[in-house]
Design a protein around this motif. Sequence first.
Motif, PDB file in Angstrom:
ATOM      1  N   ARG A 162       0.971  -1.242  -0.042  1.00  0.00           N
ATOM      2  CA  ARG A 162      -0.086   0.001  -0.029  1.00  0.00           C
ATOM      3  C   ARG A 162       0.739   1.261   0.063  1.00  0.00           C
ATOM      4  O   ARG A 162       0.645   2.151  -0.680  1.00  0.00           O
ATOM      5  CB  ARG A 162      -0.801  -0.070   1.157  1.00  0.00           C
ATOM      6  CG  ARG A 162      -2.138  -0.867   1.260  1.00  0.00           C
ATOM      7  CD  ARG A 162      -2.564  -1.394   2.362  1.00  0.00           C
ATOM      8  NE  ARG A 162      -3.127  -2.792   2.276  1.00  0.00           N
ATOM      9  CZ  ARG A 162      -2.684  -3.762   2.317  1.00  0.00           C
ATOM     10  NH1 ARG A 162      -1.202  -3.959   2.352  1.00  0.00           N
ATOM     11  NH2 ARG A 162      -3.334  -5.007   2.049  1.00  0.00           N
ATOM     12  N   CYS A 170       5.676  -3.364   2.372  1.00  0.00           N
ATOM     13  CA  CYS A 170       4.578  -2.353   2.772  1.00  0.00           C
ATOM     14  C   CYS A 170       4.975  -1.540   3.998  1.00  0.00           C
ATOM     15  O   CYS A 170       5.516  -1.891   4.853  1.00  0.00           O
ATOM     16  CB  CYS A 170       3.276  -3.065   3.063  1.00  0.00           C
ATOM     17  SG  CYS A 170       1.919  -1.906   3.196  1.00  0.00           S
ATOM     18  N   GLY A 171       4.789  -0.334   3.991  1.00  0.00           N
ATOM     19  CA  GLY A 171       5.051   0.397   5.143  1.00  0.00           C
ATOM     20  C   GLY A 171       3.794   1.318   5.422  1.00  0.00           C
ATOM     21  O   GLY A 171       3.970   2.373   6.199  1.00  0.00           O
ATOM     22  N   CYS A 172       2.709   0.794   5.279  1.00  0.00           N
ATOM     23  CA  CYS A 172       1.406   1.256   5.766  1.00  0.00           C
ATOM     24  C   CYS A 172       1.181   1.603   7.223  1.00  0.00           C
ATOM     25  O   CYS A 172       0.372   2.476   7.838  1.00  0.00           O
ATOM     26  CB  CYS A 172       0.097   1.105   4.961  1.00  0.00           C
ATOM     27  SG  CYS A 172      -0.433  -0.570   5.754  1.00  0.00           S
ATOM     28  N   GLY A 173       1.628   0.400   7.711  1.00  0.00           N
ATOM     29  CA  GLY A 173       1.464   0.243   9.476  1.00  0.00           C
ATOM     30  C   GLY A 173       0.127  -0.084   9.893  1.00  0.00           C
ATOM     31  O   GLY A 173      -0.204   0.034  10.809  1.00  0.00           O
ATOM     32  N   CYS A 189      -2.035  -2.687   7.673  1.00  0.00           N
ATOM     33  CA  CYS A 189      -2.422  -3.892   7.170  1.00  0.00           C
ATOM     34  C   CYS A 189      -1.785  -5.071   8.117  1.00  0.00           C
ATOM     35  O   CYS A 189      -0.820  -4.844   8.937  1.00  0.00           O
ATOM     36  CB  CYS A 189      -1.782  -4.223   5.961  1.00  0.00           C
ATOM     37  SG  CYS A 189      -0.297  -4.442   5.599  1.00  0.00           S
ATOM     38  N   CYS A 191       2.192  -5.483   7.960  1.00  0.00           N
ATOM     39  CA  CYS A 191       2.575  -4.522   8.709  1.00  0.00           C
ATOM     40  C   CYS A 191       2.737  -4.885  10.292  1.00  0.00           C
ATOM     41  O   CYS A 191       3.554  -4.662  10.819  1.00  0.00           O
ATOM     42  CB  CYS A 191       2.229  -3.012   8.355  1.00  0.00           C
ATOM     43  SG  CYS A 191       2.893  -2.305   6.795  1.00  0.00           S
TER      44      CYS A 191
HETATM   45 ZN   LIG Z   1       1.250  -2.484   5.350  1.00  0.00          ZN
END
Ligand SMILES: [Zn+2]
Lengths: 334, 260
Positions: free
Chosen positions: B68, B77-80, B82, B85
Amino acid sequence: MKCRVVKLFSKNVVCLRPGAGRMDRTESMIHADTLFSALCNALLKLYDEGVLLQFAERVVLSSLFPGLRSEDGKDLLFLPRPVAPFSTSDTDLLRRKKEKKVSWFSWKAFAKVISRFNAKQLRFDCNLLNEEIFALEGRFALLSEEKEMLGALQGFGFLSGVEPHVAIDRVSNTAFEEGGFYFQENLVLTTGTEDTTPFLYFLVHYERFEEVLQPALNLLVEEGIGGERHQGKGIFDRWESEEIELPDQGNYLALFSVALPNREETGNLIYYDLVLRRGFVYHGGPTAFYKKPIFKLVEGSIVRLPFAGCNIDVAPRDDYRVISYGKALGFAFS
Amino acid sequence: MNRFLGKLFIYFEIEALTGLRIGGARDSAEIGGLDNPVIKTVDGKPYIPASSLKGKIRCLLDRKDGVRVARREGDPCGCGQCEVCRLFGAHSDKNKTLTRLCFRDAFLNFEKYRESLKDSKLLDDEIPLTEEKMENIIDRLKGTAQHPRPMERVPAGAVFDGEVVVNFYEGDDVKKLIRKFWEGLRLLVDDYLGGSGTRGYGKVTFRNLAFSWKTRKDYQTKNQAHWFSDIPFSNFEDADHKLDELCEKVSQALYGAGEH
Ligand SMILES: [Zn+2]
């Protein structure tokens, strides 16, 4: 002073990552301040902040040192070499090299060395090459009466192990062109023989050991100490402890922890090396901050008593506290 | 900061079904002609580094679920937000999250490996821990082999002991997180571990799986783990069928204790 010796065992290889600012470098040991913060993290998971603050104020602990359990279950604990000079009359360069290589002493050998302190000349009148007193094996010194353990020491000690790592591009599914491949150095405690068990240990003085520290140790061995814990580095399987009497009376102290002198104690330094302590703070929040970098006295430094050392706040911002451990624990002598 | 609830421990054996190559050389960038050793412990035994397992499982999940937010194209992923993460930690400076998964290096289980070779009647000191295989590059024009190079690999039948711990914090959807991790294991079994997977290397499976958990209270008292089943699940599929029950039990234990 009554202390606890806490021994940390791993069923597999003891592998740690005490960071040294780069992935391909490690420190040569886990310092007391790293151990302190690992213990604080464990405490904070189990208790509230009140327990943590009381612990931070009261606890005194050493850095992590190597130990070896022999086939018959006897433990040899090693202490770091005092920083002060040793008198060696030997003129043979090769033999002197052998003497210089020694960086760890068994407790008995350490006590012998310490008893030979020449307060006038501020040095140890002690010849490690005297085979009637000492037995040397690589970086380790024993008393000659402990000679039967020499065989077990072959192949024992810290090694650095290098692990290659690949960062994979999620789009192309191959390594990134830039920075995709790198090495990570780890500190590994090994033993040359299958019958001996290497372990790490530390000394701790804290009144609420059973009540507060024991549960934290249960968690600590699983949480790990040092860097890359999520890859299993610095994780152990179990711990044991026993009581020990640490000499606390005398004019001098040989440090077993990285220590930070109080302002009025700076005149008490005799022989010391410094180590720069720095790194990041993660405070549950989104961003990591650099800690204030600070120099501390290394393990093995010799100071004049009284010398308590102190913890210091290394938070880079005013809105929270980051305690960095700097109290002195060591072997007192005159 | 959310309160720590407890840990789920997953123990398993990883069996190499084909030759396994976790190497020191730059496999995926195809720098050939070099010495191609597999990674070994300081005493010379091959092992599976925790980072290889962790990295591969995360990569498979990232590719399946889609990334994302990424620092640069192709990053994890770096969305924090999902599940990936939450399990592996967000790959981001801005959305940092706790890493809930802790992998351990998987060391060779020599007993099991020997067992798999029992028909070959080799003595202990003859049992090879690795094998060498020659790899060629075929010249597309001439149809001849070029640049033969030896590749070291761990032979099929080798068994490694693995362990993964999942940490849980207040507010976590325990079941969702366990299921997402399990999905990662499933993806790995269908993919490959290590290098040269497209040439048939690195097919692995999980065997003799066992699960236990500890709550925060357990650490403060007897420090005893609760086991999901007395007998390990001999294969991955059997454990797979029990996953819902496991999720239910762990979730109840962590949230249902009603302490404080
Ligand atoms: Zn994520």
